[in-house]
Design an enzyme around this catalytic site. Structure first.
Site, PDB file in Angstrom:
ATOM      1  N   HIS A  49     -10.250   1.229   1.587  1.00  0.00           N
ATOM      2  CA  HIS A  49      -9.808   2.575   1.981  1.00  0.00           C
ATOM      3  C   HIS A  49     -10.995   3.517   2.151  1.00  0.00           C
ATOM      4  O   HIS A  49     -10.980   4.393   3.026  1.00  0.00           O
ATOM      5  CB  HIS A  49      -8.842   3.171   0.943  1.00  0.00           C
ATOM      6  CG  HIS A  49      -7.427   2.745   1.100  1.00  0.00           C
ATOM      7  ND1 HIS A  49      -6.684   2.968   2.240  1.00  0.00           N
ATOM      8  CD2 HIS A  49      -6.589   2.106   0.235  1.00  0.00           C
ATOM      9  CE1 HIS A  49      -5.467   2.487   2.090  1.00  0.00           C
ATOM     10  NE2 HIS A  49      -5.385   1.958   0.873  1.00  0.00           N
ATOM     11  N   CYS A  73       0.852  -1.188   0.000  1.00  0.00           N
ATOM     12  CA  CYS A  73       0.000   0.000   0.000  1.00  0.00           C
ATOM     13  C   CYS A  73       0.888   1.239   0.000  1.00  0.00           C
ATOM     14  O   CYS A  73       1.866   1.300   0.738  1.00  0.00           O
ATOM     15  CB  CYS A  73      -0.904  -0.008   1.225  1.00  0.00           C
ATOM     16  SG  CYS A  73      -2.048   1.382   1.305  1.00  0.00           S
ATOM     17  N   HIS A  99      -9.101  -3.728  -2.307  1.00  0.00           N
ATOM     18  CA  HIS A  99      -8.140  -2.979  -1.486  1.00  0.00           C
ATOM     19  C   HIS A  99      -8.524  -1.498  -1.437  1.00  0.00           C
ATOM     20  O   HIS A  99      -8.594  -0.894  -0.358  1.00  0.00           O
ATOM     21  CB  HIS A  99      -6.737  -3.164  -2.086  1.00  0.00           C
ATOM     22  CG  HIS A  99      -5.659  -2.406  -1.386  1.00  0.00           C
ATOM     23  ND1 HIS A  99      -4.698  -3.021  -0.625  1.00  0.00           N
ATOM     24  CD2 HIS A  99      -5.368  -1.076  -1.352  1.00  0.00           C
ATOM     25  CE1 HIS A  99      -3.864  -2.109  -0.145  1.00  0.00           C
ATOM     26  NE2 HIS A  99      -4.249  -0.916  -0.575  1.00  0.00           N
ATOM     27  N   GLU A 100      -8.792  -0.915  -2.611  1.00  0.00           N
ATOM     28  CA  GLU A 100      -9.141   0.510  -2.662  1.00  0.00           C
ATOM     29  C   GLU A 100     -10.509   0.762  -2.033  1.00  0.00           C
ATOM     30  O   GLU A 100     -10.711   1.771  -1.346  1.00  0.00           O
ATOM     31  CB  GLU A 100      -9.097   1.028  -4.098  1.00  0.00           C
ATOM     32  CG  GLU A 100      -7.751   0.888  -4.791  1.00  0.00           C
ATOM     33  CD  GLU A 100      -6.567   1.431  -4.011  1.00  0.00           C
ATOM     34  OE1 GLU A 100      -6.736   2.362  -3.203  1.00  0.00           O
ATOM     35  OE2 GLU A 100      -5.447   0.911  -4.214  1.00  0.00           O
TER      36      GLU A 100
END
Length: 177
Positions: free
Chosen positions: A147, A101, A143-144
Site C-alpha cells: 500500500h 483488503c 500487504h501493507e
C-alpha cells in the site's frame, strides 16, 4: 480521543500513490494518525491498515493481527505501528494464501508472498527495530508495505480464477488450504 477514519476504496487515486517518508514521528499529527489507524483497523475487523488507505500520504502502517470475523485463524499480537518500514530480505520460498483488503471490500484473492522476511521499521517511540516475520504476520506486513508503494493485492493475483467473493470465501473457509 482516537477517531474512526473513512477507508478509501479501490478506484480512489490515493491508493495508487507512493507514500512519503515520515520525517518527524513525534509530530502530534503522526501520533494521532497512529491512534486513529489502530481504532479504524479494529473497528473494521482488519489485521492491518496503511496510511494511504485513509487518504494520508505518510509512510506508515499498523499491523494488528488477531482472530476476528474476517481472519478467524489469525495469531494475536499487539497493534504495532511501523513507521518508514523496509523489507531488508525475503525468502525465496513463496506461499499462496487468500487475502482481502479493507479498501477492496467483498473480494478475496489468492496472493503469492514470501514466507519469511527480514524487516526494519521505526516504532512510534522512535526506536529502530529489525526482526524476522514469518507466515501470516509476514503476509500482513507485505500487504501493507505494498500500500505504501501504491500497490493493491489485486495487482499480485496471478489469475482472475484466483479471486472469489467474500461471501463465498466465508462459506468455503473450512475447506480452504
Amino acid at each position: 480521543m482516537p477517531e474512526i477514519l473513512q477507508i478509501s476504496q479501490l478506484g480512489n487515486p490515493v491508493l495508487r500513490h507512493r507514500s512519503q517518508l515520515v520525517e518527524n514521528l513525534q509530530d502530534d499529527r503522526i501520533q494521532q494518525l497512529i491512534d486513529n489507524l489502530i481504532s479504524t483497523v479494529q473497528q473494521a475487523n482488519g489485521v492491518g491498515i496503511a496510511a494511504p488507505q485513509v487518504a494520508r500520504g505518510d509512510r506508515l502502517f499498523v499491523v494488528a493481527s488477531r482472530p476476528n470475523l474476517r481472519y478467524p485463524q489469525a495469531p494475536t499480537m499487539e497493534p504495532t505501528a511501523m513507521i518508514n518500514p523496509r523489507i531488508m530480505a525475503s525468502s525465496t520460498e513463496t506461499v499462496k494464501d487468500w487475502e482481502g483488503c479493507l479498501s477492496i471490500p467483498g473480494i478475496r484473492g489468492l496472493v503469492p508472498r514470501s514466507r519469511s522476511i527480514q524487516i526494519e521499521y521505526t516504532s512510534r517511540d522512535g526506536k529502530l527495530h529489525q526482526q524476522e516475520l514469518t507466515d501470516f504476520v509476514a503476509r500482513i506486513f507485505q500487504h501493507e508495505h505494498d500500500h505504501l508503494d501504491g500497490i493493491v493485492f489485486l495487482d499480485r493475483v496471478e489469475s482472475t480464477k484466483e479471486l472469489m467473493s467474500e461471501d463465498e470465501y466465508q462459506k468455503q473457509l473450512v475447506n480452504l488450504p
